[in-house]
Motif scaffolding. Sequence first.
Motif, PDB file in Angstrom:
ATOM      1  N   GLU A 127       0.866  -1.184   0.000  1.00  0.00           N
ATOM      2  CA  GLU A 127       0.000   0.000   0.000  1.00  0.00           C
ATOM      3  C   GLU A 127       0.899   1.229   0.000  1.00  0.00           C
ATOM      4  OE1 GLU A 127      -3.477   2.157   2.733  1.00  0.00           O
ATOM      5  OE2 GLU A 127      -2.743   0.149   3.218  1.00  0.00           O
ATOM      6  N   CYS A 128       0.714   2.107  -0.992  1.00  0.00           N
ATOM      7  CA  CYS A 128       1.549   3.296  -1.100  1.00  0.00           C
ATOM      8  C   CYS A 128       0.836   4.349  -1.941  1.00  0.00           C
ATOM      9  CB  CYS A 128       2.907   2.944  -1.734  1.00  0.00           C
ATOM     10  SG  CYS A 128       2.753   2.182  -3.351  1.00  0.00           S
ATOM     11  N   VAL A 132      -3.406   0.364  -3.385  1.00  0.00           N
ATOM     12  CA  VAL A 132      -3.091  -0.979  -2.892  1.00  0.00           C
ATOM     13  C   VAL A 132      -3.012  -1.906  -4.094  1.00  0.00           C
ATOM     14  CG1 VAL A 132      -3.823  -2.906  -1.446  1.00  0.00           C
ATOM     15  CG2 VAL A 132      -4.293  -0.558  -0.723  1.00  0.00           C
ATOM     16  N   GLY A 133      -1.939  -2.667  -4.189  1.00  0.00           N
ATOM     17  CA  GLY A 133      -1.808  -3.591  -5.308  1.00  0.00           C
ATOM     18  C   GLY A 133      -0.606  -4.496  -5.160  1.00  0.00           C
ATOM     19  N   GLY A 147      -3.678  -3.626  -9.335  1.00  0.00           N
ATOM     20  CA  GLY A 147      -4.624  -3.310  -8.278  1.00  0.00           C
ATOM     21  C   GLY A 147      -5.531  -4.480  -7.949  1.00  0.00           C
ATOM     22  N   LEU A 148      -6.283  -4.330  -6.852  1.00  0.00           N
ATOM     23  CA  LEU A 148      -7.145  -5.415  -6.397  1.00  0.00           C
ATOM     24  C   LEU A 148      -8.242  -5.725  -7.411  1.00  0.00           C
ATOM     25  CD1 LEU A 148      -7.475  -4.430  -2.628  1.00  0.00           C
ATOM     26  CD2 LEU A 148      -5.898  -6.064  -3.669  1.00  0.00           C
ATOM     27  N   SER A 149      -8.600  -4.734  -8.240  1.00  0.00           N
ATOM     28  CA  SER A 149      -9.611  -4.972  -9.281  1.00  0.00           C
ATOM     29  C   SER A 149      -8.952  -5.235 -10.630  1.00  0.00           C
ATOM     30  CB  SER A 149     -10.558  -3.765  -9.381  1.00  0.00           C
ATOM     31  OG  SER A 149      -9.825  -2.577  -9.669  1.00  0.00           O
ATOM     32  N   ASN A 150      -7.688  -5.661 -10.605  1.00  0.00           N
ATOM     33  CA  ASN A 150      -6.915  -6.034 -11.798  1.00  0.00           C
ATOM     34  C   ASN A 150      -6.613  -4.840 -12.707  1.00  0.00           C
ATOM     35  OD1 ASN A 150      -5.523  -8.153 -13.060  1.00  0.00           O
ATOM     36  ND2 ASN A 150      -7.081  -8.321 -14.644  1.00  0.00           N
ATOM     37  N   ILE A 165       5.391   3.243   2.847  1.00  0.00           N
ATOM     38  CA  ILE A 165       5.107   1.998   2.136  1.00  0.00           C
ATOM     39  C   ILE A 165       4.711   0.938   3.155  1.00  0.00           C
ATOM     40  CG2 ILE A 165       6.018   0.194   0.627  1.00  0.00           C
ATOM     41  CD1 ILE A 165       8.092   2.208  -0.369  1.00  0.00           C
ATOM     42  N   VAL A 166       3.537   0.366   2.969  1.00  0.00           N
ATOM     43  CA  VAL A 166       3.083  -0.735   3.822  1.00  0.00           C
ATOM     44  C   VAL A 166       3.190  -2.023   3.003  1.00  0.00           C
ATOM     45  CG1 VAL A 166       1.195  -1.699   5.169  1.00  0.00           C
ATOM     46  CG2 VAL A 166       1.491   0.786   5.043  1.00  0.00           C
TER      47      VAL A 166
END
Length: 270
Positions: A127-128, A132-133, A147-150, A165-166
Amino acid sequence: MDLQNWIDKGYDLIINFAPKVIGAILIWVIGSWVIKLIIKGIKKALEKGDYDISLKKFLLNLTTWTFKILLIVIVLGTVGVETTSFAAILAAAGLAVGLALQGSLANFAGGVLIMLFKPFKVGDLIECQGEVGTVKLIEIFTTKLTGLSNKEIIIPNGVLSNGNIVNYSTEGTRRVDLIFGVGYDSDIKKTKEVLMNVLTSNPKILKDPAPTVNVLELADSSINFAVRPWCETADYWSVYFETTENTKEALDAAGIDIPYPHQVEIQKKG
């Protein structure tokens, strides 16, 4: 007489410049050999460090040309060429290029830092910059995420290296933080048992660290429970959705009242 004068002048030139030319040739040959040894040593060091291939190529090329330019300046100085003005021209050109490519240079420097210190690697979930991806590609100037939704997310390395940065993949496991509320007439011990049974019956939830269920707060219209299961990073969303669904079914089956409307919240801290 004229021919003799030309011969004498040619002889004087040879006498005066021959040692300088020979010295310059020797410096070039020896310097080139030394540069090859240095580059070879740097290449071995980079290979041991397991750095990104694009970073290796860039650093090797940058180091090679830096030493070659320095060697050329030394050779020119040996044969008597004034190198002060030459160095000033190089400095001015470098300054002009630096000002013109200020943003790109910042992204390049960020890319080098990311590849050197490796806060994340390809395949990590991070995550930054509000995104998030999963890291898809780390380049010199940008980093690409899926990303989470491609969707593809491209982030400049300059801001990426200077921001927070996580990295969710570093530890290998994640805690899923959920909150469930029940009515004030509900039995707390029974509710905790039902919630814990939901967690222990899911094979994706880890036994170590053990999941926990605790009373979080006495809210205006509900007793809120903090439900904290642990899982593998890849199973995070599966555990999140399954726990939410299974909890609703288990509470209904046990006759435990769920105040309406009830919202499941993700606690971002922790």
